[in-house]
Design an enzyme around this catalytic site. Structure first.
Site, PDB file in Angstrom:
ATOM      1  CG  ASN A  12      -1.723   1.251   1.379  1.00  0.00           C
ATOM      2  OD1 ASN A  12      -1.777   2.067   0.465  1.00  0.00           O
ATOM      3  ND2 ASN A  12      -2.357   1.434   2.540  1.00  0.00           N
ATOM      4  CE  LYS A  14      -0.149   3.294   4.792  1.00  0.00           C
ATOM      5  NZ  LYS A  14       0.001   3.383   6.229  1.00  0.00           N
ATOM      6  CG  HIS A  97      -5.767   2.068   5.173  1.00  0.00           C
ATOM      7  ND1 HIS A  97      -5.305   2.971   6.100  1.00  0.00           N
ATOM      8  CD2 HIS A  97      -4.779   1.161   5.001  1.00  0.00           C
ATOM      9  CE1 HIS A  97      -4.070   2.626   6.464  1.00  0.00           C
ATOM     10  NE2 HIS A  97      -3.729   1.520   5.812  1.00  0.00           N
ATOM     11  CD  GLU A  99      -2.836   5.586   6.747  1.00  0.00           C
ATOM     12  OE1 GLU A  99      -2.823   5.625   5.517  1.00  0.00           O
ATOM     13  OE2 GLU A  99      -1.909   5.065   7.421  1.00  0.00           O
ATOM     14  CD  GLU A 169      -3.323  -2.278   7.325  1.00  0.00           C
ATOM     15  OE1 GLU A 169      -2.253  -2.540   6.786  1.00  0.00           O
ATOM     16  OE2 GLU A 169      -3.933  -1.213   7.144  1.00  0.00           O
ATOM     17  N   GLY A 175       2.821   2.391  10.777  1.00  0.00           N
ATOM     18  CA  GLY A 175       3.803   3.463  10.620  1.00  0.00           C
ATOM     19  C   GLY A 175       4.541   3.831  11.894  1.00  0.00           C
TER      20      GLY A 175
HETATM   21  P1  13P Z   1       3.175   0.452   7.630  1.00  0.00           P
HETATM   22  O1  13P Z   1       3.645  -0.847   7.030  1.00  0.00           O
HETATM   23  O2  13P Z   1       3.930   1.643   7.110  1.00  0.00           O
HETATM   24  O3  13P Z   1       3.106   0.388   9.115  1.00  0.00           O
HETATM   25  O4  13P Z   1       1.669   0.677   7.095  1.00  0.00           O
HETATM   26  C1  13P Z   1       0.758  -0.348   7.239  1.00  0.00           C
HETATM   27  C2  13P Z   1      -0.454   0.007   6.472  1.00  0.00           C
HETATM   28  O5  13P Z   1      -1.195   0.886   6.837  1.00  0.00           O
HETATM   29  C3  13P Z   1      -0.703  -0.743   5.225  1.00  0.00           C
HETATM   30  O6  13P Z   1      -1.984  -0.494   4.752  1.00  0.00           O
END
Ligand code: 13P
Length: 253
Positions: A12, A14, A97, A99, A169, A175
């Site tokens: 992903n 982002k 997601h 976010e 997740e 992150g």
């Molecule tokens: P990270 O691997 O950067 O922690 O992000 C995970 C994520 O949100 C994947 O969708």
């Protein structure tokens, strides 16, 4: 039973990478992952989709989007519809997601509408569920993720659920460099699978791919992905780095 399910590794990106960076990344990634036995998906920004799709032609890399609207067209300024994605050859789409739930008012209801719209347009949804640190500390993690799962899948057929990818997740692990322990992640994923079993029976529950996401790296992927119920990962930061991502994709049982 887990040995019957394939491992699916999805990146992903982002809000990262321009079209030229996308094409360059994929050109370099292709030879590094061509012999993997795992499934490889890259979920890229809307503006990179077309370039990514051209770059992966005749390879084992599949392309996904990171969001979409549930309507097929209409007065929704700035939105992208499922049939728009389908029309250019996109095969996967991340839905719900954390976010998007946190910053863009995505709700369990819109997630469910989007999952249904994805199937209507032959897109495979990668549905994200996960608890906050506060919910975890209050002992509510399992309740939160099983409820999110139940609401996301409501009204789907058995066949659709079998084809859904779920990404567990935990929000506190995204992150942050903090990963759930492999046991914790596996237990949460088992709880999600049990919920699917209650809703659709054992056969469906055992077929669903459930990934782990949250600070997955080449150094921790083997431990995570060899757990009984973890069927691969949704990888954020580490999917932006060719070497890291190819190592994760090439993970072996
Ligand atoms: P990270 O691997 O950067 O922690 O992000 C995970 C994520 O949100 C994947 O969708």
């Amino acid at each position: 039973m887990s040995t019957e399910r394939k491992k699916v590794i999805a990146g992903n990106w982002k809000m990262n990478k321009l079209p030229n960076e996308t094409m360059d990344f994929i050109d370099k990634l292709i030879p590094l992952v061509q012999n993997t036995e795992n499934e490889v998906i890259l979920c890229v920004p809307f503006t990179d989709l077309f370039y990514a799709l051209l770059s992966v032609q005749d390879t084992n890399i599949k392309i996904g989007a990171q969001n979409m609207h549930y309507e097929e067209n209409g007065a929704y300024t700035g939105e992208i519809s499922p049939n728009m994605l389908k029309s250019i050859g996109v095969q996967y789409v991340i839905i719900g997601h954390s976010e998007r739930r946190q910053y863009f008012n995505e709700t369990d209801e819109t997630v469910n509408k989007k999952v249904k719209a994805a199937f209507k347009n032959e897109l495979i949804p990668i549905v994200c569920v996960g608890e906050t640190l506060e919910q975890r500390e209050q002992g509510k993690a399992e309740e939160v993720i099983t409820t999110q799962t139940e609401l996301a899948l409501q009204g789907l057929t058995e066949e659709q659920v079998k084809n859904t990818i779920i990404a567990y997740e935990p929000i506190w692990a995204i992150g942050t460099g903090k990963t759930a322990t492999s046991e914790d992640a596996n237990n949460s994923i088992k709880a999600i699978r049990n919920k699917i079993c209650q809703m659709y029976g054992q056969n469906v529950a055992q077929s669903v791919i459930i990934q782990y996401g949250g600070s997955v790296k080449s150094s921790n992927c083997t431990e995570l992905f060899t757990m009984s119920d973890i069927d691969g990962g949704l990888v954020g930061g580490a999917s932006l780095d060719i070497e890291e991502f190819s190592k994760i994709v090439n993970f072996k049982k």
